[in-house]
Structures are given as structure tokens and as C-alpha cells.
Design a protein around this motif. Structure first.
Motif, PDB file in Angstrom:
ATOM      1  N   UNK A  68      -0.749  27.564  -8.576  1.00 56.91           N
ATOM      2  CA  UNK A  68      -0.510  26.246  -7.988  1.00 56.91           C
ATOM      3  C   UNK A  68      -1.699  25.743  -7.177  1.00 56.91           C
ATOM      4  N   UNK A  69      -2.490  26.661  -6.590  1.00 55.36           N
ATOM      5  CA  UNK A  69      -3.644  26.223  -5.810  1.00 55.36           C
ATOM      6  C   UNK A  69      -4.775  25.704  -6.680  1.00 55.36           C
ATOM      7  N   UNK A  70      -4.649  25.862  -8.010  1.00 55.10           N
ATOM      8  CA  UNK A  70      -5.658  25.381  -8.950  1.00 55.10           C
ATOM      9  C   UNK A  70      -5.153  24.195  -9.775  1.00 55.10           C
ATOM     10  N   UNK A  71      -4.007  23.673  -9.433  1.00 51.24           N
ATOM     11  CA  UNK A  71      -3.418  22.586 -10.200  1.00 51.24           C
ATOM     12  C   UNK A  71      -3.241  21.347  -9.322  1.00 51.24           C
ATOM     13  N   UNK A  72      -3.259  20.187  -9.966  1.00 48.30           N
ATOM     14  CA  UNK A  72      -3.068  18.913  -9.281  1.00 48.30           C
ATOM     15  C   UNK A  72      -1.974  18.134 -10.010  1.00 48.30           C
ATOM     16  N   UNK A  73      -1.403  17.140  -9.332  1.00 48.54           N
ATOM     17  CA  UNK A  73      -0.378  16.285  -9.937  1.00 48.54           C
ATOM     18  C   UNK A  73      -1.074  15.130 -10.645  1.00 48.54           C
TER      19      UNK A  73
ATOM     20  N   UNK B 223      -4.898  15.253 -16.012  1.00 50.31           N
ATOM     21  CA  UNK B 223      -4.060  16.411 -16.338  1.00 50.31           C
ATOM     22  C   UNK B 223      -3.887  17.279 -15.092  1.00 50.31           C
ATOM     23  N   UNK B 224      -3.086  18.350 -15.225  1.00 47.91           N
ATOM     24  CA  UNK B 224      -2.839  19.234 -14.096  1.00 47.91           C
ATOM     25  C   UNK B 224      -4.074  20.052 -13.713  1.00 47.91           C
ATOM     26  N   UNK B 225      -4.975  20.274 -14.672  1.00 48.56           N
ATOM     27  CA  UNK B 225      -6.234  20.956 -14.374  1.00 48.56           C
ATOM     28  C   UNK B 225      -7.304  19.896 -14.137  1.00 48.56           C
ATOM     29  N   UNK B 226      -7.954  19.882 -12.965  1.00 45.67           N
ATOM     30  CA  UNK B 226      -8.979  18.857 -12.706  1.00 45.67           C
ATOM     31  C   UNK B 226     -10.105  18.929 -13.723  1.00 45.67           C
ATOM     32  N   UNK B 227     -10.685  17.776 -14.021  1.00 45.74           N
ATOM     33  CA  UNK B 227     -11.793  17.691 -14.971  1.00 45.74           C
ATOM     34  C   UNK B 227     -12.765  16.633 -14.459  1.00 45.74           C
ATOM     35  N   UNK B 228     -13.929  17.055 -14.031  1.00 46.28           N
ATOM     36  CA  UNK B 228     -14.871  16.145 -13.381  1.00 46.28           C
ATOM     37  C   UNK B 228     -15.311  15.016 -14.297  1.00 46.28           C
ATOM     38  N   UNK B 229     -15.364  15.245 -15.610  1.00 45.44           N
ATOM     39  CA  UNK B 229     -15.802  14.200 -16.534  1.00 45.44           C
ATOM     40  C   UNK B 229     -14.670  13.260 -16.908  1.00 45.44           C
ATOM     41  N   UNK B 230     -13.468  13.775 -17.034  1.00 42.15           N
ATOM     42  CA  UNK B 230     -12.363  12.967 -17.533  1.00 42.15           C
ATOM     43  C   UNK B 230     -11.587  12.272 -16.420  1.00 42.15           C
ATOM     44  N   UNK B 231     -11.503  12.872 -15.253  1.00 40.81           N
ATOM     45  CA  UNK B 231     -10.767  12.253 -14.156  1.00 40.81           C
ATOM     46  C   UNK B 231     -11.480  10.995 -13.675  1.00 40.81           C
ATOM     47  N   UNK B 232     -10.692  10.033 -13.182  1.00 39.91           N
ATOM     48  CA  UNK B 232     -11.233   8.753 -12.739  1.00 39.91           C
ATOM     49  C   UNK B 232     -11.365   8.748 -11.221  1.00 39.91           C
TER      50      UNK B 232
ATOM     51  N   UNK C 185       0.817  -1.205   0.000  1.00 40.82           N
ATOM     52  CA  UNK C 185       0.000   0.000   0.000  1.00 40.82           C
ATOM     53  C   UNK C 185       0.846   1.248   0.000  1.00 40.82           C
ATOM     54  N   UNK C 186       0.316   2.298  -0.583  1.00 37.29           N
ATOM     55  CA  UNK C 186       1.026   3.565  -0.618  1.00 37.29           C
ATOM     56  C   UNK C 186       0.088   4.736  -0.435  1.00 37.29           C
ATOM     57  N   UNK C 187       0.566   5.756   0.234  1.00 37.62           N
ATOM     58  CA  UNK C 187      -0.135   7.040   0.357  1.00 37.62           C
ATOM     59  C   UNK C 187       0.839   8.133  -0.039  1.00 37.62           C
ATOM     60  N   UNK C 188       0.369   9.073  -0.833  1.00 33.88           N
ATOM     61  CA  UNK C 188       1.232  10.179  -1.239  1.00 33.88           C
ATOM     62  C   UNK C 188       0.434  11.476  -1.225  1.00 33.88           C
ATOM     63  N   UNK C 189       1.017  12.491  -0.629  1.00 35.57           N
ATOM     64  CA  UNK C 189       0.475  13.847  -0.651  1.00 35.57           C
ATOM     65  C   UNK C 189       1.301  14.618  -1.661  1.00 35.57           C
ATOM     66  N   UNK C 190       0.739  14.829  -2.845  1.00 39.96           N
ATOM     67  CA  UNK C 190       1.467  15.456  -3.950  1.00 39.96           C
ATOM     68  C   UNK C 190       0.832  16.803  -4.264  1.00 39.96           C
ATOM     69  N   UNK C 191       1.607  17.857  -4.132  1.00 40.14           N
ATOM     70  CA  UNK C 191       1.085  19.210  -4.336  1.00 40.14           C
ATOM     71  C   UNK C 191       2.097  20.060  -5.071  1.00 40.14           C
ATOM     72  N   UNK C 192       1.579  20.906  -5.980  1.00 42.01           N
ATOM     73  CA  UNK C 192       2.425  21.922  -6.583  1.00 42.01           C
ATOM     74  C   UNK C 192       2.621  23.062  -5.591  1.00 42.01           C
ATOM     75  N   UNK C 193       3.865  23.475  -5.428  1.00 44.53           N
ATOM     76  CA  UNK C 193       4.167  24.634  -4.593  1.00 44.53           C
ATOM     77  C   UNK C 193       4.258  25.902  -5.429  1.00 44.53           C
ATOM     78  N   UNK C 194       4.491  25.725  -6.726  1.00 50.54           N
ATOM     79  CA  UNK C 194       4.491  26.849  -7.657  1.00 50.54           C
ATOM     80  C   UNK C 194       4.140  26.316  -9.040  1.00 50.54           C
TER      81      UNK C 194
END
Length: 797
Positions: free
Chosen positions: A660-665, A707-716, A642-651
């Protein structure tokens, strides 16, 4: 002092069942290069030995997190290609890239590459028998005649090969045996699956042998292209490997070659929205498509490698690996998945590489390590059209109507890179009397030279000449770029480990990864409006800066605890990591308007987003829970990972604005893991003794962003998969019969997609839906395989 044992052939014995599999999951083998490792009988107290860190040592002693799975265990579970590993290996994503059949998307701990842009090296290195694959095309490796597959997490580069900033996936094939052998494996199943693999080897003398494998792998489509009538998600692959080996215990020479041809049909996506121009409805079956693009779709890859090892004496060994590889890919990608030529993209990828790696290995009681030199000379060429028939037909004067409006881009990137690297381990018990303490230090100096040309032209009249056009006419040249730059770096590594006794190892490590910069092979110079150098005008220097993207680096910190308990019946591997990711390279694309022609066009945009931070934990282990439960010789084992990761853009800079607050990894779910069980029982069939194994695997991944921009329809969203296998193996291992069920709950899950629909800053879709390229709107998804059942029979002579 830690005990080092001679290496012997890795065996995932059926009697050991999943214990061998789980133990290999739980214990790392940092950069194990050669072939060998074994698991002794459970409860024996013996250790697992592999060629790790370029020498033989206990896996438990190696202070790096690695998951290693034997080929025999992959066979027991019915794994078909390396993407299967992402179900059970924590913080790993391996997927077939969107719109392709054989191109690999790979991410480890948040680092990877989504878009297979020419000349843009992946963050995760893929190796076949220590030969680095420079490009992701033809890297979805099918599993046949494989010794093991290893997944190394975190930066790699001080022990071998290319500098891999995020980690490495190593595909290790078997060395030839010392007796004649022929093995035939046939598989059949749902969706018309028919696979056959033949393997043969023949010793010609006591020291020289030849052998190889041939595989034909086929399947009907999971769905259909309703416009062309072709199968969709089908498989049609012919592949072989062959080698000649000389081994006299002092000198080992292996000359190997391989070939693959993939003639599967173009893979069409599933539209998530109705056609915005035609009103075409969304299809019920996610594996059906309606793309109208036609033409040849084929991938061909081949190469040769010469591997030489010479033992100079008991302490020194010299090794050399020289290899050449080439692949040619012609793909037909229909972005909008509708009959009209609205964002139709035929593409050619051609890649060629030569690599040379020289290593000098040393081992004594107090010091062991490797010094090496690595060189790669590679070329990546691609040309692709973006045909916008519908948009062209509505183009206003002075250009409209323009049938077959087409933005063609041709990119050619040369890479010449050399590196020197070294990694030394000091046994401080031998040197200073510090019981159980080892210090390892390493470093790598890299010089990467990139030379790039980019030509972008706007055509009317259909495809460009390179992609079959006969009546196309150039109306504008929007890029004619040449650039060259060299990037250099020194990447260090250090680790300190302490083993209070042979069953426990505590370690802390630091390593740095580096990936060189390059030039965007899809860039459009006519879009440059910024005076980067501040000289008062936009000129060639500014275009150079626009095309250039800088190197990226990862500083990775890890602490871990590896243990063997209850005489080896329980293993555990716990790792905590933190990574500081700077100058993150983000390849992407968008729709726009060409400022020269004022026509709609496709624009490639590769940028250095800024920085990201990753913090996480991984826990893998195994337990032999019971023996002789329902009869003599049976066993029940449990494995987990098992793995847990907190992945965030800082810039994340868009121009000069930090979003960065509007982007995801992307491709990095917060939670991932699997639980695997195996019950093995002696069973006689066909008058033969043997063992029957019932293996199950339940895996889970939380929400995954494409992608880096969340997408409610495309994200799984989060999803789980359930697999099961029932396999009988004869006592002598020469007959095996199995049934394998994958995705038994028939879960639908997205693995990739395309998006050219306008989004708000928070990722929500603009309403009404607004296309950014083409008229129909592009929001298209690709899915993982549905439920499949496969039967297998293997006979060895």
C-alpha cells in the motif's frame, strides 16, 4: 416546520446570469428525481425549490452534497458533453476512456472505474431520466435539450435506482411544454466543427403532447493517423430523443425513446517513448498517431422508457419506471500506436438491460419519504483480440515463427439483481417540538446474482473469426470457465440536520455504499497455480476462487453547513467527509507468458486490493458582487468550487504482500476547483432588447495518477484551463448568439493511457526500457481537447 413549495420549471435566466448557476452549484438536491426547481430573483429572500428526496423542498434543507447545473447555464458556457463538468465540480473526474470515443471513465471522491471491463459495474452510477446505465459504453452523454445535470457525491441507494457506491451523475431532460415550439441551434468552429440540434414539441390536447430533439454533431480530428490517413480525435454523431406525455395533474405518463450512432474514427494514442524494436521516434504533435489497425469503428445505443406517476391523494403518490436499453460497440484499439500489429486490440462490446423501479411516496407535515423496489436484468458480452505479430514472428520452436499470434478472450456476464429500499424524514419540530431539527433514516437490501462464462483461446494467422479473421487457427484453449454466485447486502443511511433559521442548515450524515462482486471476464485459468482451498491440488474450485472478486463497501461520514446570506446574494455550501473503502475492486491487465503454450500473452487481473481511506473538504459558493455598476440592470457574479482530498490505500495486497505504501489512488487529484465569473449587461441587437453575458471559468487540477502504480511519464502534473463565453440573449429568449472559447491557453493535458512497460517497486521505469507485452513497448497517452473556438446561433419559434 420547513416550508415546502410547489415545483416549477427550472430557469437559468440571463438576467440572473451566473447567480443561478452558482447557486445551483452551492446547494445540494439529494437525488432530485423529477424535473423542477427554480431560482427566484437575487435579493428577494425566496428559496430554491426542487423535487429533492422525492418531494418538493428547499435545496438548502437537503443534508447531502450535490452540485446541480441547469441546462441553460451549460448552454451559456458552451458545454458539449458531460465530461465538461469535471472542470468545475470538486472531487469529480469524468473522462473519455482511453482508445474510445463514447465510453466514460467516472470517479467521485476516489471511487470509480478506469477499465470498462464487461460486466464490471462502475462505482459511479450514471442515470438518464432516472434510468440507470449499467455499462460505461455510450455514456459520454452529449448536452442537448437537457433540463439539468446533477452530481451527487457519496454513496446513493436509499432514494432510487441502483446502489451506487461512490456517487451518481444524473442527466435530466426537459418535460414537454403546453405550447407549440420549434427551436434550432447551429454551431460552427475550429477543426471543422459543425453541430445542429433541432427541438420541437406539439400539444395535441390540453393533456397530451409529443416532442423530441435531433442532433448531428461533427468535427474534424485534432490530429491525424499518419499511417492510415484517418482523422484522429474527430467526431461524427447522430442522436435523437422523442417522447409522448400525458398529464392531467393526477396522472402523468411519459413514453420516451432515444438513439445514438457514433461513427467517429478510431482514437489513436500518442507514444511517450520511441519504438523499442523499430526505433520509431516520438511524434511532435500529441494528437497525431501512427497505429496501423484498421476496420470498422462504431458505437450504437438505443432504448425506451415508460414513466408513470399517479397521485393517489394529497399524501400518497405511486411511481413506476420501466426501461430497456441496448448498445453495440465495435472498437479498433492500437495499444502501441505504431504501424505493425504489435498489441493491436479489436474489441466488441454488446450490452443489454431491462430495469423496473416501483416507488411509493408519502408526504405529510411530520413525515415524508419513499419506499421502493428495483430490479435489473442485464447482459454484458465482449470479445477482443490481442494481436502480437512481431512477438509471434520471433517465437522460438516448437511454435515459431507464428505470424499473427493472437490471444482472444470472450466474456459473457449476466446480472440479475433486485433491491428494496426506503428513506424517511421525520420533522422533529412537528413531532417533539425540537425547533428546526430533522432526522432522516434509510436502508437498502440488495441481492446481486452474477453468472459468467469466459473462453480464452490462442490463435495464429491473424484476428479471431468473431473479429474478421478468415485463416486463424486455434493452438490452445487457456480458459473455459463458468461460474455463478449471489451477493447480498444491507446498506443503511442516517442524517441529522438543524436549521436555526431559514438561511442556515447544519447536518451530519452516515451512509454505506455497496457494489457486488463478479468474475473476471478476462481471466486465464491456465495461470492458476495457487491451491486456494488447501486440498492439496489445483482444481476447479481453485480456478473459481481465482476468477472471483468479492463485493466492495464504502462507509461514508459527512458533516456540512449550507447557508444563504445577504438576502440570498451570497450562498455557501461546505462539506467535510471521511470514507472507509474496503475490499476495493481493481480491474487491470498485464503482459505475461502462458504456462501452457509458453508464448507471450495478455492477462486480465481483477483483484480486491484491500482498503483505502479518503478524507476531504469541499466548498462551493456564489456571490452577487455588484449591480448597476456601468448602467441600469447590469450585474457581476462570482462563483467558486474547490475540493481537497487525502486519498490513501491502507492495504493493497499483491499475493500476500502489502504494498500500500507504493500505491496511489487513480484519477483522484488532491486539489480540484474552479472560479467562475459572469458580467451581464442589457444590450439591444437586431432591434431587440436583451442581455449580453461575458462568462469566464478558470479551473485547476493537481497531479493525477492514471493507475495505482505511479508513472512519471504517463501521470499528468497539475494544470489549469481557461474558458470564456460571450453570449447575447433576446428579452423573449427566442434568439441567442454566442462565441465560446475552450482551453484558451492551449494546455496539453493527459486524461488516460496504456502502460505495458516494466516498473520498479517505487513506480520508476526499469532501465533499459523493457516491454511486458509486445516488442515495441506500450506507453501511450490520450489527451484532452486543445484550444477550440465555437460560434452558436439559436432561434426559437
Amino acid at each position: 416546520m420547513k416550508t415546502r413549495k410547489s415545483t416549477i420549471l427550472l430557469k437559468g435566466m440571463q438576467k440572473a446570469g451566473l447567480m443561478a448557476f452558482c447557486s445551483s452549484l452551492a446547494i445540494g438536491a439529494a437525488g432530485a428525481s423529477a424535473q423542477e426547481g427554480t431560482l427566484a430573483d437575487e435579493g428577494s429572500g425566496d428559496v430554491i425549490v426542487v423535487s429533492a428526496r422525492r418531494r418538493d423542498e428547499s435545496l438548502l434543507d437537503v443534508p447531502i452534497a450535490v452540485t446541480a447545473i441547469s441546462g441553460e447555464q451549460l448552454q451559456l458556457q458552451g458545454a458539449q458533453d458531460i465530461t465538461y463538468l469535471s472542470q468545475s465540480v470538486p472531487n469529480l473526474t469524468l473522462e473519455v476512456s482511453r482508445g474510445t470515443n463514447a465510453t466514460l471513465t467516472a470517479f467521485i471522491r476516489g471511487v470509480g472505474q478506469q477499465d470498462p471491463v464487461a460486466g464490471f459495474e462502475a462505482g459511479v452510477g450514471v442515470y438518464v431520466d432516472d434510468v440507470y446505465l449499467n455499462r460505461p459504453q455510450a455514456a459520454v452523454l452529449d448536452i442537448y435539450d437537457v433540463e439539468r445535470i446533477e452530481v451527487l457525491r457519496g454513496p446513493q441507494g436509499t432514494l432510487y435506482g441502483r446502489n451506487s457506491v461512490g456517487g451518481a451523475v444524473k442527466y435530466v431532460t426537459r418535460r414537454l411544454g403546453d405550447e407549440p415550439m420549434f427551436k434550432l441551434r447551429a454551431s460552427g468552429g475550429t477543426y471543422g466543427q459543425f453541430d445542429v440540434v433541432g427541438t420541437a414539441e406539439m400539444p395535441l390536447t390540453d393533456e397530451f403532447a409529443v416532442g423530441g430533439s435531433v442532433a448531428y454533431l461533427s468535427r474534424n480530428g485534432f490530429g491525424e493517423n499518419l499511417t492510415t490517413g484517418e482523422e484522429n480525435y474527430d467526431k461524427d454523431i447522430l442522436a435523437f430523443r422523442a417522447s409522448a406525455e400525458y398529464d392531467n395533474d393526477i396522472l402523468f405518463v411519459r413514453l420516451a425513446g432515444d438513439y445514438l450512432k457514433d461513427k467517429s474514427s478510431p482514437r489513436g494514442g500518442h507514444r511517450l517513448i520511441p519504438g523499442l524494436f523499430s526505433g520509431a521516434p516520438v511524434l511532435d504533435d500529441v494528437f497525431d498517431s501512427r497505429g496501423g489497425i484498421t476496420g470498422e469503428n462504431e458505437a450504437e445505443a438505443y432504448g425506451a422508457a415508460l414513466h408513470v406517476e399517479l397521485a393517489l391523494n394529497d399524501n400518497w403518490t405511486i411511481k413506476n419506471i420501466a426501461a430497456w436499453r441496448k448498445d453495440d460497440n465495435l472498437q479498433q484499439i492500437d495499444f502501441d500506436a505504431l504501424p505493425a500489429a504489435d498489441v493491436d486490440v479489436p474489441v466488441i462490446y454488446e450490452n443489454e438491460q431491462f430495469t423496473e423501479e416501483l416507488q411509493l411516496l408519502y408526504e405529510s407535515d411530520a413525515v415524508a419519504g419513499v419506499l421502493g423496489f428495483y430490479y435489473i436484468d442485464a447482459n454484458a458480452f465482449d470479445t477482443f483480440d490481442v494481436v502480437l505479430d512481431l512477438t509471434g514472428s520471433l517465437t522460438p520452436p516448437p511454435f515459431g515463427p507464428l505470424p499473427g499470434l493472437n490471444a482472444n478472450t470472450t466474456g459473457d456476464v449476466d446480472t440479475k439483481s433486485w433491491s428494496v429500499f426506503g428513506d424517511l424524514t421525520f420533522d422533529l419540530e412537528e413531532i417533539f417540538g425540537l425547533s428546526g431539527v430533522e432526522l432522516a433514516v434509510g436502508g437498502r437490501y440488495t441481492s446481486d446474482k452474477r453468472s459468467s462464462t469466459v473462453l480464452r483461446q490462442t490463435y495464429v494467422g491473424g484476428n479471431s473469426p468473431a473479429l474478421g479473421g478468415t485463416s486463424s487457427v486455434v493452438i490452445a484453449t487457456t480458459s473455459d470457465f463458468e461460474g455463478e454466485k449471489t451477493f447480498t447486502d444491507f446498506s443503511p443511511r442516517v442524517s441529522l440536520s438543524w436549521s436555526p433559521n431559514p438561511d442556515h442548515n447544519f447536518y451530519a450524515s452516515y451512509s454505506q455504499g455497496f457494489k457486488g462482486g463478479s468474475f473476471d471476464p478476462r481471466g486465464q485459468s491456465s495461470s492458476v497455480t495457487v491451491d486456494f482451498d488447501g486440498d492439496g491440488d489445483v482444481d476447479g474450485d481453485d480456478i473459481f476462487e481465482f476468477f472471483l472478486f468479492e463485493p466492495e463497501e464504502v462507509d461514508s461520514y459527512e458533516i456540512g453547513w449550507k447557508s444563504r446570506l445577504a438576502d440570498g446574494r451570497i450562498t455557501s455550501n461546505l462539506a467535510l467527509f471521511y470514507a472507509d473503502y474496503t475490499n476495493v475492486q481493481i480491474p487491470g491487465s498485464q503482459g505475461g507468458t502462458d504456462p501452457v503454450t509458453m508464448l507471450p500473452t495478455f492477462i486480465g487481473v481483477t483483484t480486491n486490493a484491500g482498503g483505502a481511506e479518503f478524507f476531504g473538504v469541499e466548498w462551493e459558493g456564489s456571490a452577487l458582487l455588484a449591480e448597476d455598476m456601468f448602467g441600469g440592470g447590469d450585474s457581476f457574479t462570482l462563483g467558486w468550487g474547490g475540493g481537497w482530498i487525502d486519498a490513501d490505500y491502507t492495504q493493497f495486497l499483491v499475493g500476500t504482500v502489502d504494498v500500500s505504501d507504493q500505491r496511489v489512488v487513480q484519477n483522484t487529484p488532491e486539489f480540484s476547483g474552479a472560479i467562475t465569473t459572469n458580467y451581464t449587461h442589457p444590450a439591444n441587437f437586431f432591434g431587440r432588447g436583451g442581455d449580453v453575458s461575458f462568462i469566464t471559468q478558470a479551473s485547476y487540477k493537481s497531479r493525477t495518477n492514471q493507475f495505482e502504480v505511479p508513472n512519471a511519464l504517463l501521470d499528468q502534473g497539475g494544470y489549469g484551463l481557461l474558458d470564456a463565453s460571450l453570449v447575447w440573449t433576446s428579452e423573449d429568449g427566442k434568439l441567442q448568439i454566442g462565441v465560446h472559447g475552450k482551453n484558451l491557453l492551449d494546455r496539453e493535458y493527459k486524461v488516460a493511457g496504456y502502460n505495458f512497460i516494466a516498473q520498479n517497486a517505487d513506480g520508476s521505469l526499469v532501465t533499459p526500457l523493457t516491454p511486458t507485452l509486445g516488442l515495441e513497448g506500450v506507453l501511450t497517452a490520450f489527451y484532452g481537447p486543445p484550444r477550440t473556438i465555437t460560434g452558436t446561433v439559436q432561434v426559437q419559434f
